[in-house]
Design a protein around this motif. Structure first.
Motif, PDB file in Angstrom:
ATOM      1  N   GLN A   1       0.833  -1.196   0.000  1.00  0.00           N
ATOM      2  CA  GLN A   1       0.000   0.000   0.000  1.00  0.00           C
ATOM      3  C   GLN A   1       0.883   1.268   0.000  1.00  0.00           C
ATOM      4  O   GLN A   1       0.593   2.235  -0.690  1.00  0.00           O
ATOM      5  CB  GLN A   1      -0.832  -0.040   1.270  1.00  0.00           C
ATOM      6  N   LEU A   2       1.976   1.198   0.778  1.00  0.00           N
ATOM      7  CA  LEU A   2       2.854   2.362   0.876  1.00  0.00           C
ATOM      8  C   LEU A   2       3.475   2.694  -0.471  1.00  0.00           C
ATOM      9  O   LEU A   2       3.652   3.868  -0.816  1.00  0.00           O
ATOM     10  CB  LEU A   2       3.961   2.127   1.917  1.00  0.00           C
ATOM     11  N   SER A   3       3.801   1.651  -1.250  1.00  0.00           N
ATOM     12  CA  SER A   3       4.451   1.913  -2.534  1.00  0.00           C
ATOM     13  C   SER A   3       3.493   2.638  -3.484  1.00  0.00           C
ATOM     14  O   SER A   3       3.914   3.409  -4.335  1.00  0.00           O
ATOM     15  CB  SER A   3       4.975   0.620  -3.153  1.00  0.00           C
ATOM     16  N   GLN A   4       2.190   2.407  -3.310  1.00  0.00           N
ATOM     17  CA  GLN A   4       1.232   3.154  -4.138  1.00  0.00           C
ATOM     18  C   GLN A   4       1.169   4.611  -3.699  1.00  0.00           C
ATOM     19  O   GLN A   4       1.140   5.524  -4.525  1.00  0.00           O
ATOM     20  CB  GLN A   4      -0.163   2.532  -4.019  1.00  0.00           C
ATOM     21  N   TYR A   5       1.187   4.823  -2.387  1.00  0.00           N
ATOM     22  CA  TYR A   5       1.111   6.190  -1.876  1.00  0.00           C
ATOM     23  C   TYR A   5       2.352   7.010  -2.229  1.00  0.00           C
ATOM     24  O   TYR A   5       2.279   8.225  -2.322  1.00  0.00           O
ATOM     25  CB  TYR A   5       0.883   6.192  -0.360  1.00  0.00           C
ATOM     26  N   LEU A   6       3.470   6.327  -2.388  1.00  0.00           N
ATOM     27  CA  LEU A   6       4.716   7.024  -2.711  1.00  0.00           C
ATOM     28  C   LEU A   6       4.534   7.923  -3.946  1.00  0.00           C
ATOM     29  O   LEU A   6       4.889   9.096  -3.948  1.00  0.00           O
ATOM     30  CB  LEU A   6       5.807   5.983  -2.977  1.00  0.00           C
ATOM     31  N   ARG A   7       3.937   7.366  -4.985  1.00  0.00           N
ATOM     32  CA  ARG A   7       3.733   8.151  -6.209  1.00  0.00           C
ATOM     33  C   ARG A   7       2.609   9.174  -6.045  1.00  0.00           C
ATOM     34  O   ARG A   7       2.680  10.273  -6.570  1.00  0.00           O
ATOM     35  CB  ARG A   7       3.478   7.234  -7.397  1.00  0.00           C
ATOM     36  N   LEU A   8       1.578   8.788  -5.274  1.00  0.00           N
ATOM     37  CA  LEU A   8       0.462   9.724  -5.086  1.00  0.00           C
ATOM     38  C   LEU A   8       0.908  10.960  -4.296  1.00  0.00           C
ATOM     39  O   LEU A   8       0.515  12.085  -4.609  1.00  0.00           O
ATOM     40  CB  LEU A   8      -0.704   9.030  -4.373  1.00  0.00           C
ATOM     41  N   VAL A   9       1.752  10.740  -3.284  1.00  0.00           N
ATOM     42  CA  VAL A   9       2.238  11.887  -2.501  1.00  0.00           C
ATOM     43  C   VAL A   9       3.155  12.757  -3.378  1.00  0.00           C
ATOM     44  O   VAL A   9       3.093  13.979  -3.330  1.00  0.00           O
ATOM     45  CB  VAL A   9       2.949  11.429  -1.200  1.00  0.00           C
ATOM     46  N   THR A  10       3.960  12.115  -4.216  1.00  0.00           N
ATOM     47  CA  THR A  10       4.816  12.885  -5.125  1.00  0.00           C
ATOM     48  C   THR A  10       3.953  13.762  -6.042  1.00  0.00           C
ATOM     49  O   THR A  10       4.256  14.945  -6.266  1.00  0.00           O
ATOM     50  CB  THR A  10       5.684  11.946  -5.991  1.00  0.00           C
TER      51      THR A  10
END
Ligand code: ATP
Ligand code: MG
Length: 328
Positions: free
Chosen positions: A55-64
């Protein structure tokens, strides 16, 4: 040489209006003045989300994407991934030798977060995350740190660690200062004192026009004001705080209108939705642009991370020199 500014966000969810007024707005405004580093805190996210790294790896791009939409300029700001700087983990270990468990246990933010999450027996990584934050700040020798109010105890801890390190070994680090945003703690739409990623009480920066309207419509207002004719208390209403945070004009009229019951909650909410949408509109345009080009996003992350890696190596060399640990 420009002074260095550093902050970051846990990649536990998309960013919201609280992040914007608490920290992101300052970063955008100051990125030309300081050499700015912004960290995607995936390791720190693991302190509470270790069961769901995917889940965190998906958020990484969304936060960017949130950063870029909000106006972080990758030509001015180094955006990097925490786990790809192993020197941060190394510094954390060194610092942890001289930070006591009691000082971490008494940290008011650690305490409040542990209580909120119902932790009784604290995980070692969670208890120690303020030490890891010191490593985040010091690996790049940042001296300016824009943060929300919940981060102030960690900044105090950071200064303590730095003083201790400098005194024990050699004066390698300057003490950083916190830069608290205009709204150090924006409340949530449910009336909770902090809008927070993990509490489901947020208005995200990627909200559509209608999503803003609907969330604001549902937001909690002064409970004493049942009918429109009841006088309201702005100081008890999150909507008024949002006016203060997002309106372009003075909020005096809103305050008076609420107090004298001449302004109804529905109209007051419409006005605030308009202000929020005005803020988000240019973000939507920038988001569309970056979303069309996902490889550009990866390039930005890779370039920023490479720059951070280079600086981390230099700092670690100096740290080990100070500790007499460069053996060969
Ligand atoms: P989580 O609930 O997962 O901890 P969070 O919403 O607290 O998420 P963080 O990534 O922990 O977000 O915080 C990033 C930065 O944003 C910190 O500097 C924090 O102080 C600031 N911040 C977060 N929420 C708010 C808020 N409601 N008002 C002002 N600043 C905030
Ligand atoms: Mg947090």
């Amino acid at each position: 040489m420009k002074e260095r500014m550093m902050t970051g966000d846990r990649v536990t969810g998309k960013l919201h209006l609280g992040h914007y007024v608490g920290s992101l707005k300052n970063r955008v405004a100051l990125q030309h003045q300081y050499d700015t580093f912004v960290m995607l805190a995936d390791v720190q996210a693991l302190t509470t989300h270790f069961k769901e790294p995917k889940q965190l790896s998906q958020y990484l791009r969304l936060v960017t994407l949130d950063y870029l939409s909000a106006g972080i300029d990758p030509n001015e700001t180094t955006i990097f991934v925490q786990s790809m700087i192993p020197e941060i983990a190394e510094l954390t270990i060194y610092y942890s030798m001289f930070v006591t468990v009691n000082s971490l246990r008494h940290n008011p933010t650690v305490k409040a977060e542990a209580l909120e999450k119902g932790y009784e027996d604290l995980y070692y990584g969670f208890l120690g995350y303020p030490i890891s934050q010191t490593a985040d700040i010091t690996f790049c020798k940042a001296t300016v740190v824009p943060v929300g109010k919940d981060q102030l105890p960690h900044m105090e801890q950071t200064r303590k660690i730095i003083r201790r390190f400098n005194q024990l070994y050699k004066p390698v680090f300057a003490e950083p200062r916190a830069l608290v945003g205009e709204f150090p703690r924006l409340p949530g739409i449910n009336g909770d004192s902090k809008m927070s990623k993990s509490k489901g009480n947020s208005i995200h920066l990627d909200s559509t026009y209608e999503e803003v309207l609907n969330k604001i419509k549902k937001a909690k207002t002064d409970p004493a004001r049942v009918k429109k004719s009841d006088p309201g208390h702005s100081e008890r209403c999150v909507i008024f705080t949002y006016h203060q945070a997002f309106a372009n004009e003075s909020t005096e009229e809103i305050y008076e209108g609420c107090k004298t019951a001449s302004l109804g909650c529905a109209e007051c909410k419409d006005k605030v939705s308009k202000s929020i949408n005005q803020l988000l509109e240019p973000m939507r345009e920038r988001r569309d642009m970056f979303q069309k080009n996902p490889s550009q996003l990866d390039e930005i992350l890779m370039e920023g991370t490479a720059r951070a890696q280079h600086i981390a190596k230099e700092t670690l060399h100096e740290v080990k020199e100070a500790m007499n640990m460069n053996y060969f």
